[in-house]
Design a protein around this motif. Structure first.
Motif, PDB file in Angstrom:
ATOM      1  N   PHE A   7       0.834  -1.201   0.000  1.00 58.27           N
ATOM      2  CA  PHE A   7       0.000   0.000   0.000  1.00 58.27           C
ATOM      3  C   PHE A   7       0.874   1.258   0.000  1.00 58.27           C
ATOM      4  O   PHE A   7       0.667   2.201  -0.777  1.00 58.27           O
ATOM      5  CB  PHE A   7      -0.919  -0.016   1.227  1.00 58.27           C
ATOM      6  CG  PHE A   7      -1.642   1.267   1.442  1.00 58.27           C
ATOM      7  CD1 PHE A   7      -2.745   1.593   0.668  1.00 58.27           C
ATOM      8  CD2 PHE A   7      -1.216   2.159   2.404  1.00 58.27           C
ATOM      9  CE1 PHE A   7      -3.410   2.799   0.859  1.00 58.27           C
ATOM     10  CE2 PHE A   7      -1.873   3.361   2.600  1.00 58.27           C
ATOM     11  CZ  PHE A   7      -2.970   3.678   1.827  1.00 58.27           C
ATOM     12  N   HIS A  10       2.635   1.762  -3.299  1.00 61.00           N
ATOM     13  CA  HIS A  10       1.724   2.271  -4.320  1.00 61.00           C
ATOM     14  C   HIS A  10       1.480   3.768  -4.117  1.00 61.00           C
ATOM     15  O   HIS A  10       1.590   4.569  -5.054  1.00 61.00           O
ATOM     16  CB  HIS A  10       0.393   1.500  -4.245  1.00 61.00           C
ATOM     17  CG  HIS A  10      -0.669   2.087  -5.096  1.00 61.00           C
ATOM     18  ND1 HIS A  10      -0.683   1.928  -6.467  1.00 61.00           N
ATOM     19  CD2 HIS A  10      -1.745   2.852  -4.778  1.00 61.00           C
ATOM     20  CE1 HIS A  10      -1.732   2.573  -6.960  1.00 61.00           C
ATOM     21  NE2 HIS A  10      -2.396   3.132  -5.958  1.00 61.00           N
ATOM     22  N   THR A  11       1.167   4.148  -2.871  1.00 60.10           N
ATOM     23  CA  THR A  11       0.850   5.554  -2.571  1.00 60.10           C
ATOM     24  C   THR A  11       2.052   6.454  -2.834  1.00 60.10           C
ATOM     25  O   THR A  11       1.938   7.493  -3.483  1.00 60.10           O
ATOM     26  CB  THR A  11       0.416   5.697  -1.096  1.00 60.10           C
ATOM     27  OG1 THR A  11      -0.599   4.739  -0.851  1.00 60.10           O
ATOM     28  CG2 THR A  11      -0.113   7.067  -0.802  1.00 60.10           C
ATOM     29  N   MET A  14       2.814   6.689  -6.584  1.00 61.39           N
ATOM     30  CA  MET A  14       1.888   7.623  -7.241  1.00 61.39           C
ATOM     31  C   MET A  14       2.294   9.067  -6.962  1.00 61.39           C
ATOM     32  O   MET A  14       2.278   9.923  -7.860  1.00 61.39           O
ATOM     33  CB  MET A  14       0.461   7.403  -6.708  1.00 61.39           C
ATOM     34  CG  MET A  14      -0.247   6.201  -7.262  1.00 61.39           C
ATOM     35  SD  MET A  14      -0.811   6.490  -8.932  1.00 61.39           S
ATOM     36  CE  MET A  14      -2.146   7.628  -8.619  1.00 61.39           C
ATOM     37  N   THR A  15       2.661   9.338  -5.709  1.00 62.12           N
ATOM     38  CA  THR A  15       3.016  10.712  -5.327  1.00 62.12           C
ATOM     39  C   THR A  15       4.286  11.171  -6.045  1.00 62.12           C
ATOM     40  O   THR A  15       4.377  12.318  -6.485  1.00 62.12           O
ATOM     41  CB  THR A  15       3.206  10.811  -3.798  1.00 62.12           C
ATOM     42  OG1 THR A  15       2.057  10.244  -3.174  1.00 62.12           O
ATOM     43  CG2 THR A  15       3.349  12.248  -3.350  1.00 62.12           C
ATOM     44  N   ILE A  18       3.253  11.974  -9.601  1.00 56.14           N
ATOM     45  CA  ILE A  18       2.489  13.234  -9.646  1.00 56.14           C
ATOM     46  C   ILE A  18       3.413  14.424  -9.408  1.00 56.14           C
ATOM     47  O   ILE A  18       3.319  15.448 -10.094  1.00 56.14           O
ATOM     48  CB  ILE A  18       1.346  13.198  -8.606  1.00 56.14           C
ATOM     49  CG1 ILE A  18       0.255  12.240  -9.092  1.00 56.14           C
ATOM     50  CG2 ILE A  18       0.769  14.582  -8.362  1.00 56.14           C
ATOM     51  CD1 ILE A  18      -0.803  11.929  -8.077  1.00 56.14           C
ATOM     52  N   SER A  19       4.331  14.284  -8.437  1.00 57.20           N
ATOM     53  CA  SER A  19       5.262  15.392  -8.156  1.00 57.20           C
ATOM     54  C   SER A  19       6.135  15.699  -9.369  1.00 57.20           C
ATOM     55  O   SER A  19       6.363  16.870  -9.697  1.00 57.20           O
ATOM     56  CB  SER A  19       6.156  15.053  -6.965  1.00 57.20           C
ATOM     57  OG  SER A  19       5.359  14.793  -5.840  1.00 57.20           O
TER      58      SER A  19
ATOM     59  N   VAL B 269      -0.729  16.940  -4.093  1.00 59.31           N
ATOM     60  CA  VAL B 269       0.256  16.023  -3.513  1.00 59.31           C
ATOM     61  C   VAL B 269      -0.253  15.471  -2.175  1.00 59.31           C
ATOM     62  O   VAL B 269      -0.091  14.279  -1.873  1.00 59.31           O
ATOM     63  CB  VAL B 269       1.626  16.732  -3.343  1.00 59.31           C
ATOM     64  CG1 VAL B 269       2.565  15.906  -2.485  1.00 59.31           C
ATOM     65  CG2 VAL B 269       2.249  16.990  -4.700  1.00 59.31           C
ATOM     66  N   SER B 272      -2.684  12.781  -2.789  1.00 60.41           N
ATOM     67  CA  SER B 272      -2.005  11.558  -3.226  1.00 60.41           C
ATOM     68  C   SER B 272      -1.300  10.875  -2.061  1.00 60.41           C
ATOM     69  O   SER B 272      -1.364   9.652  -1.915  1.00 60.41           O
ATOM     70  CB  SER B 272      -1.002  11.906  -4.327  1.00 60.41           C
ATOM     71  OG  SER B 272      -0.294  10.767  -4.704  1.00 60.41           O
ATOM     72  N   ASP B 275      -3.686   9.103  -0.137  1.00 62.10           N
ATOM     73  CA  ASP B 275      -4.479   8.214  -0.999  1.00 62.10           C
ATOM     74  C   ASP B 275      -5.988   8.400  -0.769  1.00 62.10           C
ATOM     75  O   ASP B 275      -6.705   7.462  -0.420  1.00 62.10           O
ATOM     76  CB  ASP B 275      -4.090   6.749  -0.738  1.00 62.10           C
ATOM     77  CG  ASP B 275      -4.546   5.855  -1.900  1.00 62.10           C
ATOM     78  OD1 ASP B 275      -4.722   6.372  -3.011  1.00 62.10           O
ATOM     79  OD2 ASP B 275      -4.744   4.645  -1.664  1.00 62.10           O
TER      80      ASP B 275
END
Lengths: 40, 389
Positions: A7, A10-11, A14-15, A18-19, B269, B272, B275
């Motif tokens: 988990f 994954h989080t 993703m961050t 995105i960053s 951010v 994210s 989550d």
């Protein structure tokens, strides 16, 4: 079944993505914002 | 006293004065009832909702909207953006009145207002976020008072005092910036202990950063709005031409766009990191998106287009939307998204007396700004001190 480690991976993954996209977008943002300043 | 005080007198019974007097009277009566009857009958506060409109609006929003003072004075005195010099005094005056009204609002809200100095004199509690806020607000209010005092000294002809305070400008600006950075973020840090009470979309481990960055956006937007309004309402006192004001507005739009862009990015951010994407599909998620897209993304785009196309009106509209967005954000954090798990019957909604007091405080701020700016060299330079700021 998923673990807490999966988990978090994954989080955080993703961050990071995105960053990185936001950092790239900031270049376009700045160029667009100041695009007409040179012609003044 | 300066020639400012010899400007044409305004009629006492103007529509503005009549409306302001009515609002002040209503608020004054509500405040008198609060002190006579206590917080119970005059508010909707209870043990589940001990903080209401007077904290959510008067304090949380008031402090954010008063951020224009440190934002503009830092830009001018620390970063050398001297072209914005005419905006410094109105911004500092707005900041001073804003913080003054925060303290007045606190006096009304506190169950035992005479204990306001307790954190400094009796029980400091230096590990408390509230202690830091109390200390910073008290020190910053004093700093703003000293920063705006040269205008009063010029008005009163006290040249020696004016020179003395003016020589401290740089130190005061740095001190004000440090204090503002601390307490603007700590107002958000207070909510770090409420993960079970504040809705997860608004709760974040980074909420102090959110509060600080949004306060800077609010400060810039307030300067844009306040300069446009005073240019219109006090046109006989304003020295800066409409063209120059438009130039400054276009410049501020660039700063506004960047700050709102940063704010939007850190909010995404934060979503994210925690989550919380799935929560966006819930009713609270729609409300969150309304706040983020309607009051952050939209004014950011307005600032960008306004700066590129040099459209001051669009920039002023964007500033108004940004200010409304910061108000909405603070009310969401302190009221609408707070205690969100409680049944509807237990949720807080401000009592009419609470609203009357808050409206009266804002009205008092506007009246005081108008009164001071009509008399002291706030919107123009004093002839004896021209170019010496």
């Amino acid at each position: 079944m998923h673990t807490l480690q999966e988990f978090l991976n994954h989080t955080k993954g993703m961050t990071y993505v995105i960053s990185a996209l936001l950092l790239l977008a900031s270049i376009g943002f700045w160029l667009y914002l100041t695009g007409r300043e040179g012609g003044e | 006293m300066s020639e400012q005080s010899h400007a044409a007198p305004r009629p006492l019974l103007s529509p503005f004065n009549v409306v302001a007097a009515l609002l002040l009277l209503l608020g004054g009566c509500a405040a008198a009832y609060r002190f006579a009857a206590g917080l119970g009958p005059s508010t909707n506060l209870d043990h589940l909702n001990p903080w209401g409109l007077w904290i959510g609006f008067d304090v949380m929003t008031g402090v954010a909207l008063a951020a224009g003072g440190f934002t503009i004075s830092s830009a001018v005195y620390l970063f050398g953006m001297r072209e914005y010099q005419p905006l410094v005094r109105p911004a500092i005056l707005t900041g001073f009145l804003g913080y003054f009204l925060v303290v007045v609002g606190l006096l009304v809200d506190l169950g035992q207002p005479w204990r306001l100095p307790y954190p400094f004199l009796v029980q400091s509690g230096p590990t408390s976020a509230l202690f830091e806020i109390a200390l910073c607000v008290a020190l910053y209010l004093t700093t703003l008072f000293v920063e705006i005092s040269p205008a009063a000294f010029e008005w009163l002809g006290l040249k020696r005092w004016r020179r003395l305070v003016h020589s401290m400008t740089m130190a005061l600006t740095i001190f004000g910036l440090i204090l503002s950075t601390m307490h603007q973020s700590t107002l958000g840090a207070m909510y770090l202990i409420t993960p079970s009470r504040l809705h997860p979309l608004w709760y974040s481990a980074h909420i102090p950063v959110h509060f600080f960055v949004s306060a800077v956006a609010a400060g810039i937007s307030m300067v844009v709005l306040e300069s446009a309004l005073s240019h219109r309402a006090l046109s006989d006192r304003v020295e800066v031409s409409g063209e120059r004001l438009d130039e400054m507005t276009v410049g501020l739009a660039k700063a506004g766009a960047v700050v709102l862009g940063v704010y939007l990015a850190i909010k995404v951010v934060a979503l994210s990191l925690d989550d919380e994407w799935a929560l966006l599909l819930t009713p609270y998620g729609h409300w969150y998106l309304f706040e983020l897209l309607g009051f952050v993304l939209l004014p950011m785009l307005g600032y960008i287009v306004g700066h590129r196309e040099r459209r001051p009106t669009l920039i002023r509209i964007s500033a108004g939307v940004t200010v409304a967005g910061v108000v909405l954000n603070r009310l969401n954090v302190s009221m609408f998204a707070y205690n969100w798990r409680l049944p509807a019957a237990d949720r807080y909604w401000p009592h009419p007396y609470e609203i009357a007091v808050s409206v009266a405080l804002v009205t008092f701020g506007v009246v005081m700004f108008r009164w001071i700016a009509s008399r002291m060299p706030i919107l123009s330079e004093h002839p004896d001190w021209r170019g010496e700021h």
